[in-house]
Design a protein around this motif. Structure first.
Motif, PDB file in Angstrom:
ATOM      1  N   THR A  78     -12.034 -11.172   0.146  1.00 19.41           N
ATOM      2  CA  THR A  78     -11.011 -10.440   0.906  1.00 19.41           C
ATOM      3  C   THR A  78     -11.660  -9.386   1.792  1.00 19.41           C
ATOM      4  O   THR A  78     -11.307  -9.238   2.969  1.00 19.41           O
ATOM      5  CB  THR A  78     -10.011  -9.784  -0.061  1.00 19.41           C
ATOM      6  N   ALA A  83      -4.413 -15.300   1.591  1.00 16.13           N
ATOM      7  CA  ALA A  83      -3.052 -14.773   1.397  1.00 16.13           C
ATOM      8  C   ALA A  83      -3.069 -13.258   1.378  1.00 16.13           C
ATOM      9  O   ALA A  83      -2.199 -12.606   1.961  1.00 16.13           O
ATOM     10  CB  ALA A  83      -2.468 -15.319   0.102  1.00 16.13           C
ATOM     11  N   GLU A 118      -5.107 -11.363   2.863  1.00 13.14           N
ATOM     12  CA  GLU A 118      -5.411 -10.859   4.199  1.00 13.14           C
ATOM     13  C   GLU A 118      -4.244 -11.112   5.148  1.00 13.14           C
ATOM     14  O   GLU A 118      -3.862 -10.242   5.913  1.00 13.14           O
ATOM     15  CB  GLU A 118      -6.685 -11.540   4.731  1.00 13.14           C
ATOM     16  N   VAL A 119      -3.683 -12.343   5.070  1.00 14.42           N
ATOM     17  CA  VAL A 119      -2.555 -12.662   5.942  1.00 14.42           C
ATOM     18  C   VAL A 119      -1.356 -11.785   5.598  1.00 14.42           C
ATOM     19  O   VAL A 119      -0.533 -11.483   6.442  1.00 14.42           O
ATOM     20  CB  VAL A 119      -2.194 -14.155   5.816  1.00 14.42           C
ATOM     21  N   ALA A 120      -1.319 -11.348   4.358  1.00 16.47           N
ATOM     22  CA  ALA A 120      -0.173 -10.538   3.932  1.00 16.47           C
ATOM     23  C   ALA A 120      -0.072  -9.238   4.710  1.00 16.47           C
ATOM     24  O   ALA A 120       0.963  -8.608   4.710  1.00 16.47           O
ATOM     25  CB  ALA A 120      -0.282 -10.237   2.454  1.00 16.47           C
ATOM     26  N   ILE A 121      -1.157  -8.849   5.349  1.00 15.90           N
ATOM     27  CA  ILE A 121      -1.147  -7.557   6.029  1.00 15.90           C
ATOM     28  C   ILE A 121      -1.466  -7.769   7.497  1.00 15.90           C
ATOM     29  O   ILE A 121      -2.568  -8.161   7.860  1.00 15.90           O
ATOM     30  CB  ILE A 121      -2.195  -6.617   5.415  1.00 15.90           C
ATOM     31  N   GLN A 122      -0.509  -7.555   8.321  1.00 18.08           N
ATOM     32  CA  GLN A 122      -0.748  -7.578   9.763  1.00 18.08           C
ATOM     33  C   GLN A 122      -0.147  -6.326  10.364  1.00 18.08           C
ATOM     34  O   GLN A 122       0.964  -5.952  10.036  1.00 18.08           O
ATOM     35  CB  GLN A 122      -0.126  -8.814  10.416  1.00 18.08           C
ATOM     36  N   ILE A 152      -0.834  -6.461  -3.372  1.00 15.27           N
ATOM     37  CA  ILE A 152       0.492  -6.366  -2.774  1.00 15.27           C
ATOM     38  C   ILE A 152       1.197  -5.076  -3.214  1.00 15.27           C
ATOM     39  O   ILE A 152       1.771  -4.348  -2.397  1.00 15.27           O
ATOM     40  CB  ILE A 152       1.352  -7.597  -3.158  1.00 15.27           C
ATOM     41  N   LEU A 179       8.975  -7.549   5.732  1.00 13.36           N
ATOM     42  CA  LEU A 179       8.506  -8.895   5.406  1.00 13.36           C
ATOM     43  C   LEU A 179       8.863  -9.812   6.571  1.00 13.36           C
ATOM     44  O   LEU A 179      10.037 -10.017   6.875  1.00 13.36           O
ATOM     45  CB  LEU A 179       9.162  -9.396   4.114  1.00 13.36           C
ATOM     46  N   LEU A 202       5.459 -18.727   7.211  1.00 13.69           N
ATOM     47  CA  LEU A 202       4.492 -18.080   6.325  1.00 13.69           C
ATOM     48  C   LEU A 202       4.839 -16.598   6.170  1.00 13.69           C
ATOM     49  O   LEU A 202       4.712 -15.824   7.118  1.00 13.69           O
ATOM     50  CB  LEU A 202       3.079 -18.225   6.903  1.00 13.69           C
ATOM     51  N   HIS A 235       4.650 -12.739   5.396  1.00 11.52           N
ATOM     52  CA  HIS A 235       3.592 -11.733   5.336  1.00 11.52           C
ATOM     53  C   HIS A 235       4.218 -10.360   5.536  1.00 11.52           C
ATOM     54  O   HIS A 235       5.283 -10.215   6.134  1.00 11.52           O
ATOM     55  CB  HIS A 235       2.516 -11.981   6.399  1.00 11.52           C
ATOM     56  N   TRP A 243       5.412 -15.610   9.624  1.00  5.04           N
ATOM     57  CA  TRP A 243       4.494 -16.016  10.676  1.00  5.04           C
ATOM     58  C   TRP A 243       4.780 -17.464  11.045  1.00  5.04           C
ATOM     59  O   TRP A 243       4.806 -18.328  10.186  1.00  5.04           O
ATOM     60  CB  TRP A 243       3.044 -15.859  10.196  1.00  5.04           C
TER      61      TRP A 243
END
Lengths: 187, 213
Positions: free
Chosen positions: A120, B30, B32-36, A38, A54, A61, A63, A57
């Protein structure tokens, strides 16, 4: 009058295996690489000049969302994942370098960091194969090498420990009085 | 270190495995989902650069061949222009139109034109009626003028066959490159069986597709 022996509830659970240490170590390792991901995403977004926000979703959620080109996006994803892998490798090196950390359950727990990194990357490759931009293939091998190196670094002392335990077990077969001399956990 | 200092075990073997599995599943997702990536596309409307217009046959032989560029078909609330031709055929005859529709390229680059027989956006079938009807008595050919094409008896110049309908089955064999700034005429040949019923009608729906290069 004889007293019936009571079970020792303060002892590490299940035949000397401290599962608390295993789970806590795994959680710390996973949190470390996630935090590195992050933070590095945030830093790289600043460097590349990508707009970062930020979002939620489906309304719940959270993201991070970029507004940038596909090339910049895949650069940020690739290099932040490499930062994760580097963190996992450094954690492994730090763990095995300090003899106090060479406790078996802690080593197992910290293996989680390397596995999380590879998972990941696998998700990103899957995303790329599904049509979305995710990784830069020319640099992804660095993530694999770094992540696997971290895993190997932890696996070697675990393997040695297993071999040593195996030898101890065979020795104690011939000396029954030593059979209870398993490892104890100390804090 | 005595027993007092030892911590009691919170996790059993099963719960520890479950907890680690949750970590192994949740953290990568998390991360991966954190980055869109969110992209933006600005759409600018302008006149179509690949245009269709009536050829000389439509003007000179009104009643035999007509071309209408104002009919629309609705797709998702948007009205799309659906150029419509009405072709008159004569039972027992072969009829040729050498300049039915003109396709023009003003896109700034060469385009490759192909015809595709397909239902329209409203879902009306490509060949209508789909089975039998007038299509049982008609063979239809669409050609585009092109220097690399073949000579077709009765048509001046050389032509590439773009679309054919035989007994209600459509094929699209050819493609033509229209250089930037040029136009190409479409010719139509239609063979009608002598037993065709006068006044019966059929509809063919197709797409004139243009690709770069």
């Amino acid at each position: 009058m004889t007293t019936k022996p009571q079970p020792d509830t303060t002892a590490p659970s299940h035949q000397g295996v401290n599962y608390d240490e295993l789970v806590i170590s795994a959680a710390k390792a996973a949190f470390l690489v996630f935090a590195v991901k992050i933070v590095s995403v945030y830093g790289l977004a600043k460097i590349y000049g990508a707009t970062l926000s930020l979002n939620l979703w489906r309304g719940f959620l959270p993201h991070l969302a970029f507004s940038t080109s596909e090339e910049t996006f895949s650069s940020i994803v690739t290099w932040s994942t490499l930062a994760m892998a580097t963190a996992a490798l450094l954690l492994a090196a730090f763990t095995v370098a300090r003899s106090a950390n060479r406790e078996r359950q802690r080593l197992w727990g910290r293996l989680v960091a390397g596995v999380v990194v590879l998972e990941t990357l696998a998700l990103q490759v899957f995303r790329q194969s599904s049509g979305g931009p995710a990784v830069q293939w020319q640099w992804s091998w660095l993530v694999v090498v770094t992540g696997v190196a971290g895993i190997i670094l932890l696996a070697v002392p675990l393997w040695n420990d297993r071999a040593a335990r195996s030898r101890t077990s065979s020795d104690s077969d011939s000396t029954p009085a030593n059979q209870v001399n398993n490892r104890t956990e100390s804090r | 270190m005595g027993p007092q200092a030892q911590r009691s075990g919170t996790f059993t073997k099963t719960s520890a495995i479950a907890a680690i599995l949750v970590i192994l599943l949740a953290v990568p997702v998390a991360a991966e989902v954190a980055i869109q990536n969110f992209m933006a596309a600005d759409v600018l409307t302008s006149d179509a650069c690949f245009s269709k217009s009536a050829g000389a046959d439509a003007a000179a032989a009104s009643g035999f061949f007509t071309f209408d560029s104002t009919t629309t078909v609705t797709d998702g609330g948007v009205d799309l222009i659906q150029e419509t031709s009405t072709i008159r055929a004569f039972a027992g005859d072969r009829l040729l139109y050498s300049d039915a529709i003109v396709f023009a390229n003003n896109c700034g680059a060469d385009i490759t034109v192909t015809f595709i027989s397909a239902p329209d956006p409203a879902g009306n079938p490509a060949i209508d009626p789909p089975v039998g009807g007038v299509w049982a008595d008609i063979n239809l050919r669409f050609y585009l003028a092109d220097p690399t094409g073949l000579t077709i008896p009765g048509l001046p110049g050389s032509w590439v066959e773009m679309l054919a309908v035989d007994a209600g089955v459509a094929t699209t064999p050819g493609s033509v490159v229209i250089p930037n700034g040029q136009s190409r005429s479409m010719a139509v040949t239609i063979d009608t069986d002598g037993a065709a019923v006068s006044g019966s009608t059929g509809t063919l729906r197709w797409i004139a597709a243009a690709n770069n290069g």
